[in-house]
Scaffold this motif. Sequence first.
Motif, PDB file in Angstrom:
ATOM      1  N   ALA A  95      18.701  21.459  48.100  1.00 48.85           N
ATOM      2  CA  ALA A  95      20.047  21.250  47.547  1.00 48.85           C
ATOM      3  C   ALA A  95      20.134  19.855  46.949  1.00 48.85           C
ATOM      4  O   ALA A  95      20.650  19.668  45.832  1.00 48.85           O
ATOM      5  N   PHE A  96      19.618  18.857  47.674  1.00 49.35           N
ATOM      6  CA  PHE A  96      19.580  17.504  47.129  1.00 49.35           C
ATOM      7  C   PHE A  96      18.765  17.461  45.840  1.00 49.35           C
ATOM      8  O   PHE A  96      19.190  16.850  44.839  1.00 49.35           O
ATOM      9  N   PHE A  97      17.589  18.076  45.855  1.00 46.62           N
ATOM     10  CA  PHE A  97      16.727  18.057  44.669  1.00 46.62           C
ATOM     11  C   PHE A  97      17.453  18.652  43.462  1.00 46.62           C
ATOM     12  O   PHE A  97      17.411  18.095  42.354  1.00 46.62           O
ATOM     13  N   SER A  98      18.133  19.781  43.662  1.00 47.77           N
ATOM     14  CA  SER A  98      18.873  20.408  42.558  1.00 47.77           C
ATOM     15  C   SER A  98      19.952  19.470  42.020  1.00 47.77           C
ATOM     16  O   SER A  98      20.135  19.341  40.799  1.00 47.77           O
ATOM     17  N   ALA A  99      20.662  18.803  42.939  1.00 52.87           N
ATOM     18  CA  ALA A  99      21.708  17.871  42.515  1.00 52.87           C
ATOM     19  C   ALA A  99      21.122  16.691  41.751  1.00 52.87           C
ATOM     20  O   ALA A  99      21.668  16.262  40.727  1.00 52.87           O
ATOM     21  N   ALA A 100      19.997  16.172  42.238  1.00 53.90           N
ATOM     22  CA  ALA A 100      19.383  15.006  41.593  1.00 53.90           C
ATOM     23  C   ALA A 100      18.830  15.340  40.212  1.00 53.90           C
ATOM     24  O   ALA A 100      18.870  14.507  39.302  1.00 53.90           O
ATOM     25  N   CYS A 101      18.351  16.577  40.033  1.00 54.15           N
ATOM     26  CA  CYS A 101      17.831  16.987  38.716  1.00 54.15           C
ATOM     27  C   CYS A 101      18.898  16.843  37.629  1.00 54.15           C
ATOM     28  O   CYS A 101      18.598  16.438  36.493  1.00 54.15           O
ATOM     29  N   LEU A 102      20.138  17.193  37.974  1.00 54.28           N
ATOM     30  CA  LEU A 102      21.226  17.084  37.006  1.00 54.28           C
ATOM     31  C   LEU A 102      21.791  15.667  36.961  1.00 54.28           C
ATOM     32  O   LEU A 102      22.152  15.168  35.889  1.00 54.28           O
ATOM     33  N   ASP A 103      21.856  15.012  38.097  1.00 57.91           N
ATOM     34  CA  ASP A 103      22.402  13.649  38.181  1.00 57.91           C
ATOM     35  C   ASP A 103      21.600  12.668  37.328  1.00 57.91           C
ATOM     36  O   ASP A 103      22.160  11.744  36.728  1.00 57.91           O
ATOM     37  N   MET A 104      20.284  12.870  37.256  1.00 60.93           N
ATOM     38  CA  MET A 104      19.436  11.903  36.553  1.00 60.93           C
ATOM     39  C   MET A 104      19.554  11.990  35.030  1.00 60.93           C
ATOM     40  O   MET A 104      19.270  11.029  34.315  1.00 60.93           O
ATOM     41  N   LEU A 105      19.966  13.160  34.513  1.00 62.84           N
ATOM     42  CA  LEU A 105      19.871  13.389  33.070  1.00 62.84           C
ATOM     43  C   LEU A 105      20.745  12.451  32.243  1.00 62.84           C
ATOM     44  O   LEU A 105      20.247  11.822  31.298  1.00 62.84           O
ATOM     45  N   PRO A 106      22.044  12.283  32.540  1.00 62.80           N
ATOM     46  CA  PRO A 106      22.828  11.320  31.760  1.00 62.80           C
ATOM     47  C   PRO A 106      22.306   9.889  31.906  1.00 62.80           C
ATOM     48  O   PRO A 106      22.344   9.112  30.942  1.00 62.80           O
ATOM     49  N   LYS A 107      21.807   9.563  33.080  1.00 60.68           N
ATOM     50  CA  LYS A 107      21.318   8.202  33.327  1.00 60.68           C
ATOM     51  C   LYS A 107      20.050   7.903  32.534  1.00 60.68           C
ATOM     52  O   LYS A 107      19.787   6.757  32.165  1.00 60.68           O
ATOM     53  N   LEU A 108      19.254   8.954  32.283  1.00 60.53           N
ATOM     54  CA  LEU A 108      18.039   8.792  31.464  1.00 60.53           C
ATOM     55  C   LEU A 108      18.301   9.156  30.007  1.00 60.53           C
ATOM     56  O   LEU A 108      17.387   9.095  29.177  1.00 60.53           O
ATOM     57  N   ASN A 109      19.543   9.555  29.709  1.00 62.98           N
ATOM     58  CA  ASN A 109      19.940  10.002  28.372  1.00 62.98           C
ATOM     59  C   ASN A 109      19.046  11.135  27.864  1.00 62.98           C
ATOM     60  O   ASN A 109      18.584  11.130  26.734  1.00 62.98           O
ATOM     61  N   ILE A 110      18.813  12.098  28.748  1.00 61.52           N
ATOM     62  CA  ILE A 110      18.063  13.302  28.392  1.00 61.52           C
ATOM     63  C   ILE A 110      19.049  14.466  28.399  1.00 61.52           C
ATOM     64  O   ILE A 110      19.696  14.735  29.413  1.00 61.52           O
TER      65      ILE A 110
END
Length: 482
Positions: free
Chosen positions: A116-131
């Motif tokens: 569950a954490f991994f799934s959340a982090a996959c989406l959380d990282m995208l705006p921060k990496l501008n992907i």
Amino acid sequence: MVTKTLSILFVASEVEGLIKSGGLADVAKALPKSLKKLGHNVSIAMPAYITIPGRDDADILLSTKLEHWPHTAYQVRALDVDGVPVFAIECAEYFDRAEMYAENNQAYADNGERFAFFSAACLDMLPKLNIKPEIIHANDWHTGLVPYLLKKRYSNDAFFAQTRSVLSVHNAVFKGIFHYDEIECLSEFKSHYVPEAAVSHSHVSLLKAGVLCADKINAVSPTYAKELLTELGSHGMANEFQSREADLFGILNGCDYSEWSPEVDSFIPKQFKANRISMVRGKKACKAALQAEVNLPQKDVAVYGMVCRLTNQKGIHYLLPILEQFLKNDVQVVIVGTGDPFLANQLAEISAIHSDKFAFVEAYSNKLAHWVEAASDFFLMPSEFEPCGLNQIYSMAYGTLPIVREVGGLKDSVIDYDTDSENATGFSFKKPDPIELLLVLMRSLLLYSQDLNEVKRVQLHAMTQNFSWDEAADNYLKMYLS
């Protein structure tokens, strides 16, 4: 051929070349690689397990914490698989462990929370990496919450307005069922009311959440897509799959021939090509080397190989009751695998009694897997169910005739000799029964004993089959665009 260039994030719990336990890892490497070759902007997200070689030396792209409660800290490291960038999500609390999912055949008690954490982090990282991917392609229950969170948590987030999700179902028997309390790292589950995931008043299925929330669902073979619409084939999720039937696509997995081809295989003792002289010489040399490796007499007999997880899914419980009966013939059987200790003990006992004909190697060995594929005359896959299966495709590439039960991708990829001898690529049977398996084994052995030239013709024909990922990748692109 699809011409529009897409931005695709492939999300998986394991990736061949970095860490692997099964066929999902093969797909997680080969499909992104093929999509990239077709000109698309592809990347992979996966957990940064401590056991991944070179993890701690990889560049840190991001050091942050979840924007949503409970604001867990994590890092993203930059890895690479055959030119495809990999975003490895590092969190010591969840991924600094000896294994990926389980130890001593016991699943980690907090697997629900971990993924569950991994799934959340996959989406959380995208705006921060501008992907900003147009497609996020999740895989199996481990990432089932990615489509759910995209639809619920980020439904009004402008950054994800153009992002759509796909969930590939590699094996619906594994549903990721956990108590609500085990998913409390996601605020959406604290209420104990998530109808999209609920399987009872107290438990949820992460696979169900993905199936009901993904924009498209993919089964890894056409026959498996049909089986998922039935109670038996879906393992109790028929209603969910039937409700999404219009968005369910069955696409047969491909074969990465850069990894699985006797012409280029660096593991096998002698490489060979799809012509008779080369194949006969190559397989003979590989057979002798395998026999020496597993302490079987070096003689020219029919060799039956099997490489698999030791589970009933793989049909071990069909093989065990008839194995000693089959070993009365002039044959050799080599089985390599790990899994259920009860099944392993039974195989070890038979191996000890029939050490001149049967070798059981309780190990996960990539080298031995390649050796068995190259050296065997026949490859055993009598699966109870098999969403796609890859070893039957690998076997054909090596001129090793698969013996399969007609389920899932096995039915889609293997042509039975007695049904269509001219176009045959192996042997198959239907009824899930040990005697049916023994009969098909005897059919194959009879052909080997009476007409070895015909066996070699069929082996050569099997070697000419092409299950390229390029065709599969183009079918995935059509699904993405839909």
